[in-house]
Design an enzyme around this catalytic site. Structure first.
Site, PDB file in Angstrom:
ATOM      1  N   THR A 167     159.215 -34.684 -66.376  1.00 41.30           N
ATOM      2  CA  THR A 167     158.915 -34.766 -64.958  1.00 41.30           C
ATOM      3  C   THR A 167     158.377 -33.426 -64.496  1.00 41.30           C
ATOM      4  O   THR A 167     158.358 -32.472 -65.255  1.00 41.30           O
ATOM      5  CB  THR A 167     160.165 -35.150 -64.146  1.00 41.30           C
ATOM      6  OG1 THR A 167     159.789 -35.302 -62.786  1.00 41.30           O
ATOM      7  CG2 THR A 167     161.230 -34.095 -64.249  1.00 41.30           C
ATOM      8  N   ASN A 200     147.792 -35.886 -49.294  1.00 40.36           N
ATOM      9  CA  ASN A 200     146.990 -35.175 -50.268  1.00 40.36           C
ATOM     10  C   ASN A 200     145.674 -34.667 -49.692  1.00 40.36           C
ATOM     11  O   ASN A 200     145.101 -33.704 -50.179  1.00 40.36           O
ATOM     12  CB  ASN A 200     146.762 -36.062 -51.486  1.00 40.36           C
ATOM     13  CG  ASN A 200     147.996 -36.132 -52.350  1.00 40.36           C
ATOM     14  OD1 ASN A 200     148.268 -35.227 -53.140  1.00 40.36           O
ATOM     15  ND2 ASN A 200     148.784 -37.175 -52.192  1.00 40.36           N
TER      16      ASN A 200
END
Length: 411
Positions: A200, A406
Site C-alpha cells: 500500500t 485530483n
C-alpha cells in the site's frame, strides 16, 4: 471485525493499533510540513531493541528517496531495525540528490537520538511529488518525537501519516495458539493513487511474536497478496508505496512451521481491515465494491479478471449511479486477457443473477439496483471454466468528487 478461528489459532480484535504489540512505542506531532492545516505530519515508531523487520516497496520505476534508502538499510542490517520515521504532506520523490540527503538526515536524527546504527532506522514519506522537505523544521520535529515515545499513541500515528485520507486507519488483534498468545497491530494510509504493486502507499505492522526476518518477510508477502495487493482506487501505482512489518518477540511465542499459519492469520486479519478501509476512504468514494471472480483456471487468472473489472471507469461510474449494468462487467472481463467462454459465465450483483450462459436477466435489474444504493456493493463473476480458482479485489466507485480532489491536488 468479528472473532475468527483457524485450525490452530483464534483471532480476537483488540484496541491499540500500531503499539498494541508489546515492545513498541510511538509518538506523533506537527513538524511544520502541513503548514495550512497544522495537522500531525510526523511520526516515529520504535522498538526497545533491534527486531526482525521486513519491507515491501513500490515496483514503480520512479522511486522516492525514502524507498531507495529503506531498501538499502534493510539489506545492510540483515532485516533488523530499531525504528521507522514517517512524514506526510511531502513525498520526497523526484527531489534529486537533496531529497536523498534529506532522507538520510531523517534516519540519522532518529539513530542519534536512540543511540543505534543508522542502518537500523527506516523511513517513509507520502504527499506531493517533486517538493523538498524543509529540514529546518523536520529535523527538530524528529528529535522531539523520539523524546516523546510511549505506548498508547497508536491513534496519533494513524493520523500523522494521513494525506487526503478522510479518516485514520488502525487495527489490532490477539492471536491465541497452543504455544501462547501474541498480538498483531497496524496502521495504514492511502486514499488516492492506489493500485499497489506490492502493498500500500504506507502500511506499518507490528507483532510481538518471535520470528526471524526471513519468515517475517515470507508472511508479509503472502498476507499482502490478498489484502494490500488486492485493492485499487484509481489504478495508479505510487512512487512511494511502502509496507513494513516489525516483530519484537516480546510475547515469547516462537513462530515455526507448526504455528506459521497463526502468524499469517493475524497479519491477514489486520491487513485486510486496513486495506478495505483504504478503499472505503478512497478519494471521492461513496461505496466499497467487493469483486469476486471464481471458477478461473488459476489464481492469477482470477485476480487479473477481478482487477480489470475493478479498474474499469465504466463499472465504477455505473456503481456510483446504482446502475446494474452487467454489460460493463462482462466487457471488462472479456478484455482482461484471460480466456473463458462467455456462454458459460455468470454475473451476480448483490446476489441477483443478471447474466447467465450468454444471456441477460434484466427482469431482475431493479433488485440489483436496490442493492447498489447501499455503501457496500458485491459483484460476483463465475467464469465457468471449471478451474476452481478464486480471487477477491476491493475497489470503490468513481465520483465527480474524485475529479475535483485530483484537479485541485497541487493548488
Amino acid at each position: 471485525m468479528a472473532e475468527s478461528s483457524t485450525l490452530n489459532a483464534t483471532v480476537t480484535p483488540i484496541d491499540g493499533g500500531i503499539t498494541a504489540a508489546k515492545g513498541f512505542t510511538s509518538a506523533a506531532l506537527h513538524s511544520g510540513i502541513k503548514v495550512k492545516t497544522g495537522a500531525l505530519d510526523l511520526t516515529v515508531i520504535a522498538s526497545e531493541k533491534p527486531v526482525a523487520t521486513a519491507g515491501l516497496f513500490t515496483l514503480n520505476l520512479v522511486q522516492a528517496a525514502p524507498v531507495i534508502l529503506s531498501k538499502e538499510h534493510l539489506e545492510r542490517s540483515s532485516g533488523l531495525s530499531r525504528a521507522i520515521v514517517v512524514n506526510s504532506g511531502c513525498a520526497n520523490a523526484c527531489t534529486g540528490t537533496q531529497g536523498f540527503a534529506d532522507a538520510k538526515t531523517m534516519v540519522g536524527e532518529v539513530a542519534t537520538s536512540l543511540g543505534c546504527p543508522v542502518e537500523q532506522v527506516l523511513v517513509a514519506s507520502t504527499g506531493v511529488i517533486g517538493v523538498n522537505l524543509n529540514m529546518s523544521k523536520v529535523a527538530p520535529g524528529i528529535r522531539a518525537a523520539v523524546s516523546q515515545l510511549a505506548r498508547g499513541k497508536g491513534s496519533e500515528t494513524a493520523r500523522a501519516i494521513m494525506t487526503t485520507d478522510p479518516f485514520p486507519k488502525e487495527c489490532a488483534v490477539r492471536v491465541e495458539t497452543a504455544a501462547g498468545s501474541f498480538i498483531v497491530g497496524g496502521t495504514a494510509k492511502g486514499s488516492g493513487m492506489i493500485e499497489p504493486n506490492m502493498a500500500t502507499m504506507i502500511g506499518l505492522l507490528t507483532t510481538d511474536a518471535q520470528v526471524s526476518p526471513t519468515v517475517l518477510r515470507r508472511a508479509l508477502e503472502e498476507s499482502a497478496r490478498d489484502t494490500f495487493n488486492a485493492i485499487t482506487v484509481d489504478g495508479e501505482c505510487s512512487t512511494n508505496d511502502t509496507l513494513f512489518a516489525m516483530a519484537s518477540g516480546a510475547s515469547g511465542v516462537v513462530i515455526d512451521e507448526g504455528n506459521y499459519q497463526a502468524l499469517l492469520e493475524g497479519l491477514l486479519t489486520v491487513s485486510r481491515q486496513l486495506a478495505v478501509d483504504i478503499v472505503r476512504g478512497g478519494e471521492g468514494a461513496t461505496k466499497v465494491i467487493r469483486i469476486t471472480v471464481e471458477n478461473a483456471r488459476s489464481g492469477d487468472d482470477a485476480r487479473q479478471v477481478a482487477r480489470t473489472i475493478a479498474n474499469s471507469p465504466l463499472v465504477k461510474t455505473a456503481v456510483h449511479g446504482a446502475d446494474p449494468n452487467w454489460g460493463r462487467i462482462v466487457a471488462a472481463a472479456g478484455r482482461s486477457g484471460v480466456k473463458f467462454d462467455p456462454n458459460q459465465a455468470t454475473v451476480h450483483v448483490g446476489g441477483v443473477r443478471l447474466f447467465e450462459n450468454g444471456l441477460p436477466h434484466d427482469d431482475k435489474a431493479p433488485l440489483a439496483a436496490e442493492h447498489m444504493k447501499g455503501t457496500d456493493v458485491d459483484i460476483h463473476v463465475d467464469l465457468g471454466t471449471g478451474g476452481g480458482s478464486k480471487a477477491v479485489i476491493w475497489t470503490c466507485d468513481l465520483s465527480a468528487e474524485y475529479v475535483r480532489i485530483n484537479g485541485e491536488y497541487r493548488t
